[in-house]
Design a protein around this motif. Structure first.
Motif, PDB file in Angstrom:
ATOM      1  N   MET A   1       0.766  -1.057  -0.184  1.00 25.41           N
ATOM      2  CA  MET A   1      -0.044   0.191   0.192  1.00 25.41           C
ATOM      3  C   MET A   1       0.699   1.457  -0.042  1.00 25.41           C
ATOM      4  N   GLU A   2       1.181   2.301  -0.656  1.00 26.78           N
ATOM      5  CA  GLU A   2       0.973   3.589  -0.894  1.00 26.78           C
ATOM      6  C   GLU A   2       0.536   4.631   0.513  1.00 26.78           C
ATOM      7  N   LEU A   3       0.511   5.968   0.751  1.00 23.91           N
ATOM      8  CA  LEU A   3      -0.064   6.774   1.288  1.00 23.91           C
ATOM      9  C   LEU A   3       0.962   8.081   0.737  1.00 23.91           C
ATOM     10  N   VAL A   4      -0.266   8.500   0.588  1.00 21.15           N
ATOM     11  CA  VAL A   4       0.704   9.851  -0.845  1.00 21.15           C
ATOM     12  C   VAL A   4      -0.002  11.278   0.965  1.00 21.15           C
ATOM     13  N   ALA A   5       1.407  11.717   0.775  1.00 18.52           N
ATOM     14  CA  ALA A   5       0.031  12.894   1.441  1.00 18.52           C
ATOM     15  C   ALA A   5       0.606  14.428   0.818  1.00 18.52           C
ATOM     16  N   GLY A   6       0.061  15.323   1.190  1.00 16.34           N
ATOM     17  CA  GLY A   6      -1.096  16.622   0.210  1.00 16.34           C
ATOM     18  C   GLY A   6      -1.681  15.679  -0.672  1.00 16.34           C
ATOM     19  N   ALA A   7      -2.478  15.000  -0.519  1.00 13.92           N
ATOM     20  CA  ALA A   7      -3.112  14.318  -1.262  1.00 13.92           C
ATOM     21  C   ALA A   7      -4.457  14.907  -2.055  1.00 13.92           C
ATOM     22  N   THR A   8      -4.823  15.840  -1.367  1.00  9.35           N
ATOM     23  CA  THR A   8      -5.785  16.975  -1.415  1.00  9.35           C
ATOM     24  C   THR A   8      -5.339  18.575  -2.631  1.00  9.35           C
ATOM     25  N   GLY A   9      -3.435  18.563  -2.604  1.00  8.36           N
ATOM     26  CA  GLY A   9      -3.088  19.042  -3.692  1.00  8.36           C
ATOM     27  C   GLY A   9      -3.333  18.841  -5.206  1.00  8.36           C
ATOM     28  N   SER A  10      -2.983  19.940  -5.873  1.00 10.61           N
ATOM     29  CA  SER A  10      -2.941  19.979  -7.527  1.00 10.61           C
ATOM     30  C   SER A  10      -2.067  18.655  -7.659  1.00 10.61           C
ATOM     31  N   LEU A  11      -0.666  18.419  -7.174  1.00  8.05           N
ATOM     32  CA  LEU A  11       0.269  17.433  -7.490  1.00  8.05           C
ATOM     33  C   LEU A  11      -0.197  16.126  -6.980  1.00  8.05           C
ATOM     34  N   GLY A  12      -0.154  16.205  -5.711  1.00  9.96           N
ATOM     35  CA  GLY A  12      -0.358  15.420  -4.824  1.00  9.96           C
ATOM     36  C   GLY A  12      -1.824  14.586  -5.460  1.00  9.96           C
ATOM     37  N   VAL A  67       5.833   5.736   1.580  1.00  5.14           N
ATOM     38  CA  VAL A  67       5.239   7.709   1.066  1.00  5.14           C
ATOM     39  C   VAL A  67       5.495   7.346   0.095  1.00  5.14           C
ATOM     40  N   ILE A  68       4.845   9.033  -0.255  1.00  7.40           N
ATOM     41  CA  ILE A  68       5.130   9.978  -1.263  1.00  7.40           C
ATOM     42  C   ILE A  68       4.439  10.612  -0.254  1.00  7.40           C
ATOM     43  N   SER A  69       5.308  11.973  -0.158  1.00  8.19           N
ATOM     44  CA  SER A  69       4.472  13.394   0.552  1.00  8.19           C
ATOM     45  C   SER A  69       5.431  14.409  -0.205  1.00  8.19           C
ATOM     46  N   THR A  70       4.106  15.179  -1.314  1.00 13.17           N
ATOM     47  CA  THR A  70       4.250  16.313  -2.115  1.00 13.17           C
ATOM     48  C   THR A  70       3.490  17.750  -0.891  1.00 13.17           C
ATOM     49  N   ALA A  71       3.737  17.484   0.499  1.00 13.38           N
ATOM     50  CA  ALA A  71       2.787  18.220   0.843  1.00 13.38           C
ATOM     51  C   ALA A  71       3.924  19.583   1.484  1.00 13.38           C
ATOM     52  N   SER A  72       3.304  20.956   1.032  1.00  7.82           N
ATOM     53  CA  SER A  72       4.025  22.175   0.993  1.00  7.82           C
ATOM     54  C   SER A  72       3.087  22.536   1.491  1.00  7.82           C
ATOM     55  N   ALA A  73       3.222  24.256   2.098  1.00  8.23           N
ATOM     56  CA  ALA A  73       3.229  25.269   2.152  1.00  8.23           C
ATOM     57  C   ALA A  73       2.888  26.783   1.944  1.00  8.23           C
ATOM     58  N   THR A  74       3.810  25.883   0.539  1.00  4.90           N
ATOM     59  CA  THR A  74       3.737  26.968  -0.815  1.00  4.90           C
ATOM     60  C   THR A  74       2.263  27.613  -1.077  1.00  4.90           C
ATOM     61  N   ARG A  75       1.306  27.003  -1.828  1.00  2.00           N
ATOM     62  CA  ARG A  75       0.107  27.025  -2.395  1.00  2.00           C
ATOM     63  C   ARG A  75      -1.102  27.489  -1.028  1.00  2.00           C
ATOM     64  N   ARG A  76      -0.336  27.720   0.471  1.00  2.00           N
ATOM     65  CA  ARG A  76      -1.827  27.535   1.747  1.00  2.00           C
ATOM     66  C   ARG A  76      -0.772  28.775   2.269  1.00  2.00           C
ATOM     67  N   SER A  77      -2.086  29.277   2.642  1.00  5.46           N
ATOM     68  CA  SER A  77      -2.071  30.831   2.963  1.00  5.46           C
ATOM     69  C   SER A  77      -2.022  30.571   4.587  1.00  5.46           C
ATOM     70  N   VAL A 105       9.425   8.687  -0.596  1.00  8.32           N
ATOM     71  CA  VAL A 105      10.048   9.185  -1.896  1.00  8.32           C
ATOM     72  C   VAL A 105       8.712  10.947  -1.351  1.00  8.32           C
ATOM     73  N   TYR A 106       9.730  11.566  -1.835  1.00  2.18           N
ATOM     74  CA  TYR A 106       9.733  13.471  -1.419  1.00  2.18           C
ATOM     75  C   TYR A 106      10.253  14.216  -2.197  1.00  2.18           C
ATOM     76  N   VAL A 107       8.708  14.666  -3.127  1.00  2.00           N
ATOM     77  CA  VAL A 107       8.916  15.472  -3.517  1.00  2.00           C
ATOM     78  C   VAL A 107       8.966  17.378  -3.341  1.00  2.00           C
ATOM     79  N   SER A 108      10.632  17.206  -3.162  1.00  2.00           N
ATOM     80  CA  SER A 108      11.425  18.546  -2.829  1.00  2.00           C
ATOM     81  C   SER A 108      11.654  19.073  -3.766  1.00  2.00           C
ATOM     82  N   THR A 109      12.626  20.510  -3.735  1.00  2.00           N
ATOM     83  CA  THR A 109      12.593  21.087  -4.992  1.00  2.00           C
ATOM     84  C   THR A 109      13.521  21.646  -5.532  1.00  2.00           C
ATOM     85  N   LEU A 110      14.173  21.885  -6.804  1.00  2.00           N
ATOM     86  CA  LEU A 110      15.232  22.343  -7.390  1.00  2.00           C
ATOM     87  C   LEU A 110      15.729  23.278  -6.613  1.00  2.00           C
ATOM     88  N   GLY A 111      17.281  23.185  -6.541  1.00  2.00           N
ATOM     89  CA  GLY A 111      17.533  24.356  -5.369  1.00  2.00           C
ATOM     90  C   GLY A 111      17.123  24.475  -3.335  1.00  2.00           C
TER      91      GLY A 111
END
Length: 289
Positions: A1-12, A67-77, A105-111
């Motif tokens: 089984m795979e768990l996706v964190a940040g699943a309700t975001g666009s990428l997730g 676990v695959i995580s895309t969770a980020s505050a980038t698009r949250r206010s 698996v962690y989705v980070s960012t270049l830089g």
């Protein structure tokens, strides 16, 4: 089984659907499960959890292999990169380890870099460091800037409003902008590839382009010219936050060119060109995808 964190975001959400298309059981983590009805109807098991609540994360990770995580505050206010991208990811990594998860698996960012002056990049860099030291099998994805985000803000929004596209400075820095859907495919592929372990993958599109190149691609897709207004460095982009203007200006001061031929072939992910992305968005009337 795979768990996706940040699943309700666009990428997730795209990652959840990509995993489901390829079979298997997928669990979607959501702060408010009521917002994930679409994922549930697509076949995902939706569970509640908050990156700032370790107990909820450990419960969500039980019985999970990856676990695959895309969770980020980038698009949250309502939160900060330090709370979400760093400390929240740290909580999730620790919960995954305690629950016996094998791969993360962690989705980070270049830089991403703990020493970066950019809060989001610093937070993600700290999260990467914690993951590498966790003892879990890890894969870190570092995508370049998303076409969906930057072309949406700088080109599609003003065009839809009948305004000129505003570019700061010369805007001649080349960057390997990547489509969000391609990142989702890489994430799903890396999560299930036994040969990918303890690896950091830089991700980009098939060619490095400037914002001016992107405008030309949209002109071709729309079949008409798009007026462009050149603003001096330090100016604010109309209708966008100051932070966006600062980053947009910074894009002109450096280049991020990611060679992708080998990575694209290795994971069998065809890359979306800027021209193809613009055609797709024009055909959708700049609507959702």
């Amino acid at each position: 089984m795979e768990l996706v964190a940040g699943a309700t975001g666009s990428l997730g959400g795209k990652i959840v659907r990509e995993l489901l298309r390829n079979g298997g059981t997928v669990r979607a983590l959501a702060r408010d499960p009521g917002t994930a009805a679409g994922l549930a109807s697509a076949g995902a098991e939706v569970v509640g959890g908050n990156l700032r609540d370790p107990a909820s994360l450990e419960a969500a990770c039980r019985g999970v292999d990856t676990v695959i995580s895309t969770a980020s505050a980038t698009r949250r206010s309502d939160d900060t990169p330090e709370n979400v991208d760093h400390l929240g990811t740290r909580n999730l990594v620790d919960a995954a380890r305690r629950a016996g998860v094998r791969r993360f698996v962690y989705v980070s960012t270049l830089g991403a870099d703990p020493a970066s002056p950019v809060p989001a990049f610093q937070a993600k860099g700290n999260a990467e460091a914690h993951l590498r030291a966790s003892g879990l099998d890890w894969i870190i994805l570092q995508p370049d800037a998303f076409m969906d985000v930057w072309f949406g803000m700088l080109i599609e929004l003003p065009v839809a409003m009948g305004n000129p596209v505003s570019l700061i400075g010369e805007s001649n820095g080349r960057h390997s902008f990547i489509a969000e859907a391609d990142v989702a495919r890489f994430a799903a592929a890396a999560a299930r590839d036994a040969g990918t372990v303890n690896t950091t993958l830089a991700l980009g599109g098939p060619a490095a382009v400037t914002f001016a190149d992107a405008v030309k691609a949209y002109e071709a897709a729309l079949g008409r010219s798009i007026p462009v207004e050149r603003l001096p460095v330090g100016a604010m982009l109309p209708g966008l936050p100051e932070s966006v203007s600062a980053i947009a200006a910074a894009f002109g001061s450096f280049e991020s060119i990611v060679p992708m031929h080998g990575t694209s072939a290795r994971y069998d992910v065809p890359l979306t060109s800027v021209e193809a992305f613009a055609r797709e968005r024009a055909a959708a009337g700049f609507g959702g995808a």
